[in-house]
Design an enzyme around this catalytic site. Structure first.
Site, mmCIF file in Angstrom:
data_model
loop_
_atom_site.group_PDB
_atom_site.id
_atom_site.type_symbol
_atom_site.label_atom_id
_atom_site.label_comp_id
_atom_site.label_asym_id
_atom_site.label_seq_id
_atom_site.Cartn_x
_atom_site.Cartn_y
_atom_site.Cartn_z
ATOM 1 N N GLU A 87 0.829 -1.209 0.000
ATOM 2 C CA GLU A 87 0.000 0.000 0.000
ATOM 3 C C GLU A 87 0.865 1.261 0.000
ATOM 4 O O GLU A 87 0.727 2.126 0.869
ATOM 5 C CB GLU A 87 -0.964 -0.021 1.191
ATOM 6 N N GLU A 106 -5.444 -8.407 -1.288
ATOM 7 C CA GLU A 106 -6.134 -8.293 0.001
ATOM 8 C C GLU A 106 -7.586 -7.967 -0.269
ATOM 9 O O GLU A 106 -7.887 -7.049 -1.037
ATOM 10 C CB GLU A 106 -5.570 -7.149 0.850
HETATM 11 C C1 BGP Z 1 -4.542 -3.150 4.762
HETATM 12 C C2 BGP Z 1 -3.196 -3.589 5.238
HETATM 13 C C3 BGP Z 1 -3.179 -4.872 5.983
HETATM 14 C C4 BGP Z 1 -4.432 -5.198 6.744
HETATM 15 C C5 BGP Z 1 -5.705 -4.718 6.103
HETATM 16 C C6 BGP Z 1 -6.924 -4.748 6.991
HETATM 17 O O1 BGP Z 1 -4.613 -1.776 4.664
HETATM 18 O O2 BGP Z 1 -2.299 -3.771 4.165
HETATM 19 O O3 BGP Z 1 -1.998 -4.934 6.706
HETATM 20 O O4 BGP Z 1 -4.343 -5.116 8.061
HETATM 21 O O5 BGP Z 1 -5.600 -3.425 5.592
HETATM 22 O O6 BGP Z 1 -6.902 -3.661 7.835
HETATM 23 P P1 BGP Z 1 -7.176 -3.761 9.379
HETATM 24 O O7 BGP Z 1 -6.227 -4.776 9.869
HETATM 25 O O8 BGP Z 1 -6.928 -2.431 9.909
HETATM 26 O O9 BGP Z 1 -8.591 -4.181 9.500
#
Ligand code: BGP
Length: 486
Positions: free
Chosen positions: A175, A384
């Site tokens: 990201e 993701e």
């Molecule tokens: C993305 C990141 C991840 C992950 C995901 C979910 O932005 O790359 O590392 O954690 O989001 O977010 P969260 O864990 O805050 O729910």
């Protein structure tokens, strides 16, 4: 059949949210190791070192460090063809600026990759997933210091050489575009620490950001873009089989109304959030709207001829992204703003949201895939996606997560539609395939997994693993290459 025969179905993780073992195997501290746990209403804190009164969720995380065999066996049972994970830089170079790597760290990832190979699972490795060595953040000021480019390249050269033949798919910075988005990008993305002993990190719903350093953030981003381009060239040089992808936070912004002003605003958000970084990584040049953006943000950027050459010669092989939700954009300052996944914008009245306030918008994924493919004509990969939700562990050890299945089903349907629209899609790795620590809130309660982990927000639990209903559902999806979704 919508999806390619060799479609990369799988799951995704990140070392700092998954591995634990932060004092084992000679590992140094990473930035998230000094971040406390929060909740959906309480922000995390970043502390200057480790303080006994706080709970730091990354320290044990869910202990993949010791349980990787069990976890990878479960992935194999689901039929994974791909497993996205990150190498924690501080496991290889504990401070980040050493000459010699830490052999124990290198050996750990050898064991993980060998285990994947044993089951025919292709690793997809992120080189930097929000886990800069803490020493580099503290002593160098993070990525705002240009010297980090060389240090990163030294780390890349080490791992590309070490894992040649074992790892073929690489992502440079997770990201990378969070660096245009504010506080989270500053700390987690760029390793630029806020001044003070104990600072709240306002990334949870409704909590406003408290501290930001825009100029350094954009400078850091430029350094990362140069480092990423050099890493692409180096990966190809070390092994022509290597394929290196960009990784951005997929941000869809719809105009809040059909007022032309809102449409323009949405276009500006899409440019700033998505295309600014992606144009550099995929086309090798800063887009022509950069000057407008730098002016708007009040930053100056010195892009030398030499840097421009590097960017031009280090374009990526594919583009990957995370996609969870969408936002809207308006130029009307009186419309209240909500926040989810580091994105802010007025709430969309046509969409429902998760318990953490992230809108659920499967069609937005089709929209985004088409936008990105039209613009770049490079293979795309969703690395993701998923639903962060509270799960109920039943007496008999089962977890009935129908809501997660619904979420994934709808998104996979829209992926199939996008492929029919003409998009070249390489794969899909669901986020947090095994429950892990949330990046934004530091919680365990916000679960994404198809495998449940017995651990709560305070660190209680025996860390045992249990397949959820979604585990068995996803297994059928993979076995049918995305045909069987019911
Ligand atoms: C993305 C990141 C991840 C992950 C995901 C979910 O932005 O790359 O590392 O954690 O989001 O977010 P969260 O864990 O805050 O729910």
């Amino acid at each position: 059949m919508a999806f390619r025969k060799d479609f990369l179905w799988g799951g995704a993780t990140a070392a700092n949210q998954f591995e634990g073992g932060i004092t084992e195997g000679g590992k140094g501290l990473s930035v998230p190791d000094v971040m406390t746990g929060g909740t959906r209403t309480e922000p995390r804190h970043i502390t200057d070192g480790i303080f006994p009164q706080y709970f730091y969720p990354s320290h044990e995380a869910v202990d993949f460090y010791h349980r990787y065999k069990e976890d990878i066996a479960l992935y194999a049972e689901m039929g994974f063809r791909c497993f996205r994970m990150s190498i924690n830089w501080a496991r290889i170079f504990p401070q980040g600026d050493e000459e010699e790597p830490n052999r124990e760290g290198l050996d750990f990832y050898h064991r993980v990759f060998d285990e994947c190979k044993h089951y025919g699972i292709e690793p997809l490795v992120t080189l930097s997933h929000y886990e800069l060595p803490y020493y580099l953040a503290k002593e160098y000021g993070g990525w705002a210091d240009r010297r980090l480019i060389e240090l990163f390249i030294h780390y890349c050269e080490t791992v590309f050489t070490e894992y040649k033949g074992k790892v073929k798919y690489w992502l440079t910075f997770n990201e990378i575009n969070t660096l245009v988005m504010g506080v989270f990008g500053n700390i987690m993305g760029a390793g630029i620490l806020p001044p003070g002993q104990d600072v709240k990190v306002g990334t949870v719903n409704g909590v406003e950001e408290e501290w930001d350093d825009v100029q350094r953030r954009y400078t850091a981003l430029h350094h990362q873009l140069v480092a990423s381009a050099r890493a692409v060239q180096l990966a190809h040089y070390i092994d022509p089989e290597n394929q290196v992808g960009a990784m951005i936070l997929g941000r869809v912004a719809y105009p809040y109304t059909c007022k032309p002003e809102d449409a323009l605003k949405a276009q500006q958000v899409m440019r700033q959030a998505n295309y600014y970084c992606c144009d550099v990584q995929a086309r090798g040049v800063y887009p022509s709207f950069s000057k407008w953006l730098w002016k708007k943000e009040g930053v100056t950027l010195d892009v030398s001829q030499e840097d421009a050459e590097i960017l031009k010669n280090g374009t990526v092989d594919f583009i990957s992204f995370s996609y969870y939700s969408s936002t809207t954009a308006t130029d009307d300052p009186n419309v209240p703003v909500a926040m989810g996944n580091m994105m802010r914008g007025p709430a969309n009245p046509y969409l429902k949201s998760s318990a953490w306030g992230w809108t659920i918008d499967a069609k937005g994924l089709r929209y985004y895939l088409n936008e990105m493919y039209d613009r770049y004509q490079l293979p795309l990969m969703i690395v993701e996606n998923g639903l962060g939700a509270e799960d109920q562990l039943e007496e008999d050890g089962s977890i009935h997560d129908a809501y997660r299945i619904d979420y994934m089903r709808e998104h996979i349907r829209e992926m199939a539609q996008a492929v029919e629209d003409g998009v070249d899609l390489m794969g899909y790795t669901v986020w947090g395939c095994t429950d892990l620590v949330s990046a934004s809130t530091g919680e365990m309660k916000k679960r994404y997994g198809l495998v449940y982990v017995d651990k709560d927000n305070d660190g209680n639990g025996d860390l045992s693993r249990r397949p959820k209903d979604s585990f068995y559902w996803y297994k059928k999806v993979i076995a049918s290459n995305g045909e069987q979704l019911d």
